[in-house]
Design a protein around this motif. Structure first.
Motif, short mmCIF file in Angstrom:
data_model
loop_
_atom_site.label_atom_id
_atom_site.label_comp_id
_atom_site.label_asym_id
_atom_site.label_seq_id
_atom_site.Cartn_x
_atom_site.Cartn_y
_atom_site.Cartn_z
N MET A 174 0.83 -1.21 0.00
CA MET A 174 0.00 0.00 0.00
C MET A 174 0.86 1.25 0.00
SD MET A 174 -3.48 -0.51 2.22
CE MET A 174 -3.11 -1.90 3.27
N GLY A 175 1.95 1.23 0.79
CA GLY A 175 2.87 2.36 0.76
C GLY A 175 3.48 2.55 -0.61
N PHE A 176 3.82 1.45 -1.28
CA PHE A 176 4.40 1.53 -2.62
C PHE A 176 3.38 2.08 -3.62
CE2 PHE A 176 5.09 -0.44 -6.78
CZ PHE A 176 6.36 0.02 -7.07
N PHE A 177 2.16 1.55 -3.60
CA PHE A 177 1.16 1.98 -4.58
C PHE A 177 0.63 3.38 -4.30
CE2 PHE A 177 0.69 -2.64 -5.48
CZ PHE A 177 0.92 -2.57 -6.85
N SER A 178 0.88 3.90 -3.09
CA SER A 178 0.48 5.29 -2.83
C SER A 178 1.28 6.27 -3.68
CB SER A 178 0.68 5.62 -1.34
OG SER A 178 2.05 5.72 -1.02
N LEU A 179 2.38 5.80 -4.28
CA LEU A 179 3.16 6.65 -5.19
C LEU A 179 2.38 6.98 -6.45
CD1 LEU A 179 6.60 4.79 -4.99
CD2 LEU A 179 5.90 6.79 -3.69
N LEU A 180 1.40 6.15 -6.78
CA LEU A 180 0.65 6.34 -8.02
C LEU A 180 -0.58 7.20 -7.76
CD1 LEU A 180 0.78 2.70 -9.41
CD2 LEU A 180 2.38 4.58 -9.82
N PRO A 181 -0.76 8.26 -8.53
CA PRO A 181 -1.95 9.09 -8.34
C PRO A 181 -3.21 8.36 -8.78
CG PRO A 181 -0.72 9.79 -10.28
CD PRO A 181 0.10 8.74 -9.62
N ALA A 182 -4.33 8.86 -8.31
CA ALA A 182 -5.67 8.36 -8.67
C ALA A 182 -5.98 7.01 -8.03
CB ALA A 182 -5.84 8.28 -10.19
N VAL A 183 -5.26 5.95 -8.37
CA VAL A 183 -5.59 4.61 -7.87
C VAL A 183 -5.03 4.40 -6.48
CG1 VAL A 183 -5.94 3.49 -10.07
CG2 VAL A 183 -3.64 3.76 -9.23
N GLY A 184 -3.73 4.55 -6.32
CA GLY A 184 -3.09 4.50 -5.02
C GLY A 184 -3.33 3.21 -4.25
#
Length: 384
Positions: free
Chosen positions: A250-260
Motif C-alpha cells: 500500500m505504501g508503494f502503490f500510494s506513489l501512483l496518483p488516482a488509484v493508489g
C-alpha cells in the motif's frame, strides 16, 4: 598571425571541452555501481542540510558536531527502522510462500468464493473476457504472486552473500551524507559556478531541482509511510494474512496518483465480503476511503503546498517510467526529470517572450486559455 592564434585558441578550447566531457563520462561510469547510495546521500543532504546549518549556528559554528548529530538522527530514525522492516518483510514473505506452497492458502477456493458472491451481471461481464476460469487467472496473476513471494523469500538464502555489498553501499551513503551535510553550501557553490549556463537560467534550474527533491521526499515518502503503516495496522487488527506485506505494498502503490492504495484494500474488501465477513469488508472499505485515502488529501497539501505541482498524468507516467528504468530510485528520478523538463521549456518560453518584447518594444500577450494558464502556474513537479 592573429587569425592563426585565434584558430589555435579555438582548437585548444574544443580539445579541452572534449576532455571535460570524456572525463565526466568516465567519472559517471566509475560511480555507476554505487549510483543508488550516491543518489540517496545527495537526497539526504538536500533534505537536511538546512537543518544542519541552523543547528551549526546554534552550536557556535561547529559544523562537524552539527553534521554528526543530524547523521545520527538519520541512522536512528530512518536507516535502522528500514533495515528492521526489510528483515520482517522477508520473514513474513517466507511464511506466506510456505503456506501457499503447502495448500494452506488455496487460491482456487478463494476465487470460487469471490465469483459466487458477485452479481450475475458482473459474472457475465467477466466471462466475456474469459476471467471466470480460475486456470486463466492463475496463469495470468497467480504465478506472478507466487514468484514474487519466492523472490522475496529467497533473499534469506542470499543475505550472507549480499551483506558485504549492502554494508559497503550503506557506508558510502552515510559517509557522503556526512560531508555534504557539513560542507553542502561550499560544494553547492562550486557546482553552481561550474555549470556552463547563464546565471539566471542556472539559478532558476537549481532552485527548481531543490524544490522538487524536497517536495518529493516530504510529500511522497511521508504519505507512503503513513498510508502503509495505517494499512498494515488495519489488516493486522482484522487478522488478514501477510499484513506487513500488504502494508508495504500500500505504501508503494500510494506513489501512483488516482488509484493508489485502493489497488490493495479494494480487492481485499471484495474477498472478505465474498468469504461471508461483511463486517470486516465494511471496515476495510470505510477505513480505506475515509482514513487511508484521506491521508493523501490532508497531509500532502501541508507537506508540499504549492512548491511543486505537476498534472496527475505526468506524475503517473514519470513515476512508472522511473521505477521501470531505475528501480526504487526511479520514484525520485522520474518526477525530477519531468519537473526539470517542464522548467527548462518554461524558461525557454519566458526568455523567448522577453526577447520578442525587446525587439517589438511592446509586451507580448500571455496565454489566455484558463486551463493552460493554470497548468503553467502549477508547472513545477508534484510527486504523486
Amino acid at each position: 598571425m592573429g587569425s592563426q592564434e585565434k584558430s589555435g585558441f579555438e582548437t585548444e578550447d574544443i580539445g579541452f571541452t572534449v576532455l571535460v566531457v570524456l572525463i565526466s563520462l568516465a567519472a559517471a561510469y566509475l560511480l555507476a555501481p554505487y549510483f543508488g547510495p550516491v543518489l540517496w546521500g545527495v537526497v539526504a543532504a538536500i533534505m537536511f542540510q538546512p537543518l544542519t546549518a541552523r543547528l551549526a549556528t546554534r552550536l557556535d559554528g561547529r559544523k562537524n558536531l552539527a553534521a554528526s548529530i543530524v547523521l545520527f538522527g538519520l541512522i536512528t530514525l530512518l536507516v535502522v527502522p528500514t533495515i528492521l522492516l526489510g528483515i520482517s518483510l522477508v520473514n513474513e514473505a517466507t511464511m506466506l510462500y510456505e503456506k501457499i506452497a503447502s495448500g494452506q492458502i488455496d487460491f482456487g477456493r478463494i476465487f470460487q468464493q469471490v465469483m459466487s458472491a458477485l452479481p450475475r451481471r458482473a459474472r457475465e461481464l467477466l466471462s466475456e473476457y474469459d476471467l471466470t476460469n480460475f486456470e486463466t487467472i492463475r496463469r495470468e496473476f497467480g504465478s506472478s504472486i507466487t514468484s514474487g513471494l519466492q523472490t522475496i523469500a529467497g533473499r534469506v538464502l542470499t543475505v550472507g552473500q549480499g551483506a558485504l555489498s549492502f554494508i559497503a553501499a550503506l557506508g558510502v551513503m552515510l559517509y557522503l551524507s556526512y560531508f555534504l551535510l557539513r560542507d553542502g553550501d561550499r560544494y553547492g557553490e562550486k557546482f553552481r559556478t561550474c555549470l556552463p549556463l547563464r546565471p539566471a537560467t542556472r539559478d532558476a534550474l537549481i532552485e527548481n531541482f531543490l524544490l522538487v527533491v524536497r517536495a518529493t521526499m516530504r510529500g511522497t515518502v511521508v504519505v507512503a509511510v503513513v498510508q502503509g503503516f495505517l494499512g498494515g495496522i488495519l489488516f493486522s487488527s482484522l487478522g488478514i494474512e501477510g499484513a506487513l506485506i500488504w502494508g508495504v505494498l500500500m505504501g508503494f502503490f500510494s506513489l501512483l496518483p488516482a488509484v493508489g492504495t485502493a489497488i490493495i484494500w479494494g480487492p481485499v474488501a471484495i474477498y472478505l465480503f465474498a468469504a461471508g465477513e461483511p463486517m470486516k469488508a465494511g471496515i476495510v472499505l470505510f477505513c480505506g476511503v475515509f482514513i487511508i485515502g484521506m491521508v493523501d488529501n490532508v497531509l500532502r497539501p501541508i507537506l508540499v503546498g504549492r512548491d511543486t505541482r505537476l498534472p496527475d498524468f505526468v506524475v503517473l507516467i514519470a513515476t512508472l517510467s522511473g521505477l521501470e528504468l531505475f528501480g526504487l530510485n526511479g520514484f525520485i528520478i522520474g518526477p525530477v526529470i519531468a519537473a526539470l523538463f517542464i522548467a527548462v521549456w518554461n524558461h525557454h518560453r519566458d526568455s523567448r517572450r522577453a526577447r520578442e518584447e525587446v525587439l517589438t518594444g511592446s509586451p507580448v500577450p500571455v496565454q489566455t486559455d484558463a486551463v493552460a494558464s493554470r497548468a503553467v502556474e502549477e508547472s513545477v513537479a508534484h510527486p504523486s
